[in-house]
Scaffold this motif. Structure first.
Motif, mmCIF file in Angstrom:
data_model
loop_
_atom_site.group_PDB
_atom_site.id
_atom_site.type_symbol
_atom_site.label_atom_id
_atom_site.label_comp_id
_atom_site.label_asym_id
_atom_site.label_seq_id
_atom_site.Cartn_x
_atom_site.Cartn_y
_atom_site.Cartn_z
ATOM 1 N N ALA A 178 1.189 -1.073 7.743
ATOM 2 C CA ALA A 178 1.733 -0.006 8.581
ATOM 3 C C ALA A 178 3.206 -0.259 8.850
ATOM 4 N N VAL A 179 3.939 0.851 9.056
ATOM 5 C CA VAL A 179 5.374 0.811 9.338
ATOM 6 C C VAL A 179 5.618 1.528 10.653
ATOM 7 N N VAL A 180 6.427 0.928 11.511
ATOM 8 C CA VAL A 180 6.784 1.520 12.805
ATOM 9 C C VAL A 180 8.251 1.932 12.763
ATOM 10 N N LEU A 181 8.549 3.169 13.160
ATOM 11 C CA LEU A 181 9.904 3.716 13.088
ATOM 12 C C LEU A 181 10.448 4.018 14.477
ATOM 13 N N TRP A 182 11.764 3.817 14.625
ATOM 14 C CA TRP A 182 12.439 4.244 15.850
ATOM 15 C C TRP A 182 13.907 4.527 15.554
ATOM 16 N N PRO A 183 14.418 5.703 15.872
ATOM 17 C CA PRO A 183 13.653 6.878 16.328
ATOM 18 C C PRO A 183 12.872 7.481 15.173
ATOM 19 N N PHE A 184 11.977 8.401 15.450
ATOM 20 C CA PHE A 184 11.132 8.956 14.403
ATOM 21 C C PHE A 184 11.197 10.477 14.434
ATOM 22 N N ASP A 185 10.918 11.083 13.253
ATOM 23 C CA ASP A 185 10.947 12.536 13.126
ATOM 24 C C ASP A 185 9.607 13.165 13.472
ATOM 25 N N ALA A 186 8.526 12.598 12.940
ATOM 26 C CA ALA A 186 7.201 13.181 13.142
ATOM 27 C C ALA A 186 6.227 12.159 13.717
ATOM 28 N N LEU A 187 6.038 11.020 13.032
ATOM 29 C CA LEU A 187 5.082 10.014 13.460
ATOM 30 C C LEU A 187 5.791 8.679 13.662
ATOM 31 N N PRO A 188 5.484 7.982 14.761
ATOM 32 C CA PRO A 188 6.109 6.675 14.989
ATOM 33 C C PRO A 188 5.498 5.576 14.134
ATOM 34 N N VAL A 189 4.238 5.738 13.702
ATOM 35 C CA VAL A 189 3.560 4.737 12.893
ATOM 36 C C VAL A 189 3.045 5.417 11.626
ATOM 37 N N ILE A 190 3.344 4.831 10.472
ATOM 38 C CA ILE A 190 2.961 5.421 9.188
ATOM 39 C C ILE A 190 2.185 4.386 8.378
ATOM 40 N N PRO A 191 0.967 4.708 7.921
ATOM 41 C CA PRO A 191 0.233 3.786 7.054
ATOM 42 C C PRO A 191 0.852 3.758 5.667
ATOM 43 N N MET A 192 0.808 2.609 5.001
ATOM 44 C CA MET A 192 1.431 2.448 3.689
ATOM 45 C C MET A 192 0.434 1.857 2.703
ATOM 46 N N LEU A 193 0.541 2.276 1.441
ATOM 47 C CA LEU A 193 -0.299 1.751 0.380
ATOM 48 C C LEU A 193 0.458 1.853 -0.935
ATOM 49 N N SER A 194 0.501 0.784 -1.706
ATOM 50 C CA SER A 194 1.154 0.810 -3.016
ATOM 51 C C SER A 194 0.369 -0.054 -3.992
ATOM 52 N N LEU A 195 0.448 0.327 -5.277
ATOM 53 C CA LEU A 195 -0.258 -0.360 -6.346
ATOM 54 C C LEU A 195 0.748 -0.759 -7.411
ATOM 55 N N THR A 196 0.680 -2.008 -7.872
ATOM 56 C CA THR A 196 1.591 -2.489 -8.913
ATOM 57 C C THR A 196 0.781 -3.112 -10.039
ATOM 58 N N TYR A 197 1.258 -2.893 -11.270
ATOM 59 C CA TYR A 197 0.630 -3.487 -12.453
ATOM 60 C C TYR A 197 1.737 -3.855 -13.427
ATOM 61 N N ASN A 198 1.819 -5.136 -13.743
ATOM 62 C CA ASN A 198 2.845 -5.635 -14.660
ATOM 63 C C ASN A 198 2.191 -6.637 -15.601
ATOM 64 N N ARG A 199 1.810 -6.127 -16.749
ATOM 65 C CA ARG A 199 1.111 -6.976 -17.713
ATOM 66 C C ARG A 199 1.376 -6.455 -19.109
ATOM 67 N N GLY A 200 1.678 -7.368 -20.019
ATOM 68 C CA GLY A 200 1.963 -6.958 -21.381
ATOM 69 C C GLY A 200 3.185 -6.058 -21.431
ATOM 70 N N PRO A 201 3.119 -4.954 -22.164
ATOM 71 C CA PRO A 201 4.292 -4.083 -22.304
ATOM 72 C C PRO A 201 4.420 -3.033 -21.211
ATOM 73 N N TYR A 202 3.547 -3.056 -20.194
ATOM 74 C CA TYR A 202 3.519 -1.978 -19.216
ATOM 75 C C TYR A 202 3.959 -2.452 -17.825
ATOM 76 N N VAL A 203 4.735 -1.598 -17.152
ATOM 77 C CA VAL A 203 5.124 -1.808 -15.755
ATOM 78 C C VAL A 203 4.765 -0.530 -15.006
#
Length: 328
Positions: A178-203
């Motif tokens: 989660a990320v907390v922002l100040w000041p904020f436009d809409a939401l003060p707390v935003i959930p975050m999710l990211s996926l990474t894959y780096n293997r062989g010829p692919y990023v």
């Protein structure tokens, strides 16, 4: 409510400053010691130049000029405290904006902004494949011509995340938190999710605010597709018509996507070139509480963009071969 935006979009952006831009954007990739607009999460230092096309606004008949951006991101030496790593970082960006407005001279609406960012990230392994990542970042933007107000002209981002590397699929990892922002436009707390894959010829890097899909051709060339979300909130001085509506901020939102070519120059240096489309180029007027004033006609539409990045991408350390098991 109708507003004479022909005078408003002069912005006379004697814009004092900007606050809270890419908010969650920068926070997501701080744990890698880089910035959201780097080519990949492996780029530790980079210098970039970007050019976005202009367009017309329905409100007031104003035309936004081409926007130029020059950005430098530098990681500072880490501090190691046992199993805990402290990663400071500093960034600088200069941005040129302007508009042609009927009955107003061209120079009257040109403006150059400067952004300075300072960040500190804490990384600690807690299990063989788990990392805990926390940190804070301060960001301020100014034209170096107006007075500075710490409360209005500086944004703060704090975040707490966990990173997991899959054992059965080397190179595959997921980060959430989660990320907390100040000041904020809409939401003060935003959930975050990211996926990474780096293997062989692919990023592959999928998440907010960036998408990266690359295919390596040998050791010197990468081809692929990149995308990014960029949101900036600028504190400005408006003309009397908009000051009467309590307009205090101008928000710019861009969503960009396009093909990219990355070339290895040697010594861990990469030159990346991307030309594509800014699919979304929206502006909004906000009051002092950062609520939208709902002024219509501020969508500029699709525009071309181009970006060149010179980045430093240190090679990953090679895993050491396991020694034979000694005889009993």
């Amino acid at each position: 409510m109708r507003v004479d935006f022909r005078r408003a979009v002069q912005w006379r952006i004697r814009a004092r400053m900007a606050v809270g831009l890419s908010s969650w954007v920068a926070a997501l990739v701080l744990f890698m010691g880089t910035h959201a607009l780097a080519q990949t999460q492996a780029d530790r230092l980079y210098l970039s130049y970007g050019l976005s096309g202009g367009g017309s606004l329905d409100a007031g008949g104003a035309r936004i000029k081409e926007r130029r951006t020059l950005e430098l991101r530098v990681p500072l030496p880490p501090l190691v405290l046992g199993r805990t790593y402290l990663l400071p970082s500093v960034g600088y960006e200069t941005r040129w904006m302007g508009a042609d407005v009927p009955s107003v001279g061209d120079d009257a609406v040109d403006k150059q902004f400067h952004r300075i960012q300072l960040g500190l990230t804490l990384i600690r392994p807690v299990a063989p494949r788990w990392l805990i990542v926390t940190g804070v970042m301060a960001s301020t933007r100014t034209d170096f011509q107006s007075s500075f107000d710490l409360a209005l002209d500086t944004s703060w981002v704090a975040f707490a995340m966990a990173n997991y590397q899959f054992e059965d699929t080397p190179g595959l990892g997921v980060t959430f938190g989660a990320v907390v922002l100040w000041p904020f436009d809409a939401l003060p707390v935003i959930p975050m999710l990211s996926l990474t894959y780096n293997r062989g010829p692919y990023v592959l890097e999928v998440g907010l605010p960036r998408l990266t899909l690359l295919r390596k051709l040998g050791d010197t060339v990468e081809l692929g597709l990149v995308g990014a979300l960029d949101m900036q909130v600028l504190r400005t001085r408006f003309d009397p018509e908009l000051r009467a509506l309590n307009a205090s901020y101008l928000r710019e939102t861009q969503v960009r996507v396009g093909p990219t070519v990355n070339v290895h120059l040697g010594r861990d240096l990469w030159l990346s070139s991307s030309v594509g489309l800014s699919l979304i180029n929206d502006y909004a007027l906000l009051d002092r509480q950062r609520d939208s004033l709902n002024v219509r006609g501020l969508d500029m539409g699709t525009a071309l963009y181009g970006r060149v990045v010179l980045g430093w991408r240190p090679q990953r350390p090679q895993a050491k071969a396991k020694s034979p098991r000694p005889a009993p």
